[in-house]
Design a protein around this motif. Structure first.
Motif, PDB file in Angstrom:
ATOM      1  N   GLY A   1      -6.393   6.090  -7.877  1.00 15.01           N
ATOM      2  CA  GLY A   1      -6.561   6.041  -6.431  1.00 15.01           C
ATOM      3  C   GLY A   1      -6.807   4.629  -5.946  1.00 15.01           C
ATOM      4  N   PHE A   2      -7.081   4.513  -4.653  1.00 17.95           N
ATOM      5  CA  PHE A   2      -7.395   3.228  -4.031  1.00 17.95           C
ATOM      6  C   PHE A   2      -8.904   3.014  -4.014  1.00 17.95           C
TER       7      PHE A   2
ATOM      8  N   TYR B   1       0.763   9.050  -6.188  1.00 18.74           N
ATOM      9  CA  TYR B   1       1.137  10.452  -5.942  1.00 18.74           C
ATOM     10  C   TYR B   1       2.051  10.958  -7.057  1.00 18.74           C
TER      11      TYR B   1
ATOM     12  N   VAL C   1       0.835  -1.201   0.000  1.00 19.22           N
ATOM     13  CA  VAL C   1       0.000   0.000   0.000  1.00 19.22           C
ATOM     14  C   VAL C   1       0.868   1.248   0.000  1.00 19.22           C
ATOM     15  N   TYR C   2       1.933   1.235   0.798  1.00 23.06           N
ATOM     16  CA  TYR C   2       2.829   2.389   0.852  1.00 23.06           C
ATOM     17  C   TYR C   2       3.448   2.645  -0.526  1.00 23.06           C
TER      18      TYR C   2
ATOM     19  N   GLU D   1       0.737   3.841  -3.059  1.00 21.66           N
ATOM     20  CA  GLU D   1       0.360   5.213  -2.715  1.00 21.66           C
ATOM     21  C   GLU D   1       1.408   6.192  -3.255  1.00 21.66           C
ATOM     22  N   ASN D   2       2.674   5.830  -3.113  1.00 18.19           N
ATOM     23  CA  ASN D   2       3.763   6.651  -3.647  1.00 18.19           C
ATOM     24  C   ASN D   2       3.687   6.722  -5.176  1.00 18.19           C
TER      25      ASN D   2
END
Length: 348
Positions: A156-157, A148, A140-141, A144-145
């Motif tokens: 997106g999620f 961005y 997820v990290y 997410e990076n």
């Protein structure tokens, strides 16, 4: 400059730095031997001290289960975050103490963009419900990076709101569309045939990437069977894959048929199934002499990005090299290994 900073600089510039992969791996091995008490104790028990280790294939590989039972840490600084594996509700999870998130971000982006293209070429949609239910997932990290740095207002999620996800895919502009998802969630999506049919106008720029894992939600499938269902369901030619795990900070990617490419700071060795200290012939990817015989072996991973934990991991995955030794496939897991979130059954 400290030893760690010097090694980190060499890692980031591997390829342009005069040191070879083997040279840098041996330097990191010596650094981790002296600065990681758990790894030192394990290596010493095998008589694999720096005096004894002069070649890449002599480096001891730490069994991956140690990440469940011990804090695996090189150096004495505190971690910025602790990534934790998904496992199952009844299993003990692995914990990876990460001391340099910036390094993880830089190398994970570099890996993706080297194998694919700049993140700004994509709208990234993440269908990772089981991971989003936790707050310490490395996947997820990373994603997410990626989202961005793609600078997209569409991606997106998404948890269970797949209709909204499809609508946003259809509204997205001309970029490629990357749908990265856990296996069971992608299977759930393709079973909604009416919803998937709406993707027809963007099918030619859709990339579907599975990260493995049924998370106990569905019956485990071999990768070939999973990909067949997904290619038919989405109406596309190939399914991409990501090879990563909590215990590693680097990733491998497959653009089809389950063949994984690796970044320059990551290498896979295959050990004999019945002898963890013996490698299959031509253990180094890219080195070949004589006829190729496809043999299954246990996957050992060298991940130089794990500079603050342990770069030499003996996994419980089974793999085979491709004929040119430039890639590998994951074909299953050892029978008695723990059930992992990314589990795929052994292909017959």
């Amino acid at each position: 400059m400290s030893i760690r900073e010097e090694l980190k600089s060499a890692l980031v510039h591997l390829g342009s730095d005069p040191r070879s992969f083997e040279d840098l791996a041996l330097e990191i091995y010596r650094y981790q031997f002296h600065q990681n008490p758990v790894y030192q104790a394990y290596a010493s028990s095998l008589n694999k001290t720096p005096d004894q280790v002069k070649r890449l294939e002599k480096i001891p590989f730490l069994p991956i289960s140690f990440f469940k039972s011990h804090p695996i840490s090189t150096g004495f600084s505190e971690p910025q975050v602790i990534f934790e594996s998904s496992g199952t509700t009844s299993s003990t999870t692995s914990r990876h103490l990460v001391k340099d998130l910036a390094l993880y971000e830089v190398l994970s982006r570099k890996t993706f963009e080297t194998i694919y293209s700049p993140l700004s070429d994509y709208h990234i949609f993440a269908l990772l419900p089981s991971y989003l239910e936790r707050n310490n997932s490395s996947l997820v990290y990373m994603v997410e990076n990626f989202i961005y740095n793609s600078f997209s207002k569409f991606g997106g999620f998404f948890l269970n709101n797949t209709e909204e996800m499809v609508d946003r895919m259809l509204a997205a502009d001309h970029r490629k569309i990357l749908l990265i998802g856990v296996s069971f969630a992608l299977l759930d999506l393709v079973e909604n045939t009416a919803l998937v049919k709406k993707l027809e106008p963007i099918r030619d720029r859709l990339i579907v990437m599975e990260t493995g894992g049924m998370k106990g939600r569905r019956k485990e499938l071999i990768r070939e069977e999973l990909h067949e269902i997904l290619t038919q369901g989405f109406g596309i030619k190939t399914i991409h894959s990501e090879y990563g795990m909590t215990e590693l900070l680097s990733q491998g990617y497959s653009k089809g048929e389950g063949v994984f490419e690796l970044p320059p700071y990551m290498k896979v060795l295959l050990r004999e199934v019945n002898d963890p200290f013996t490698y299959l012939p031509h253990f180094a990817i890219g080195q070949k002499s004589g006829p190729h015989k496809q043999r299954t072996g246990g996957i050992n991973v060298i991940d130089l990005a794990n500079i603050d934990s342990c770069s030499f991991i003996e996994t419980q995955d089974l793999g085979v090299f491709t004929e040119d030794y430039k890639g590998f496939k994951v074909v299953g897991r050892f029978d008695n290994s723990d059930i992992r979130g990314c589990n795929l059954l052994l292909s017959s």
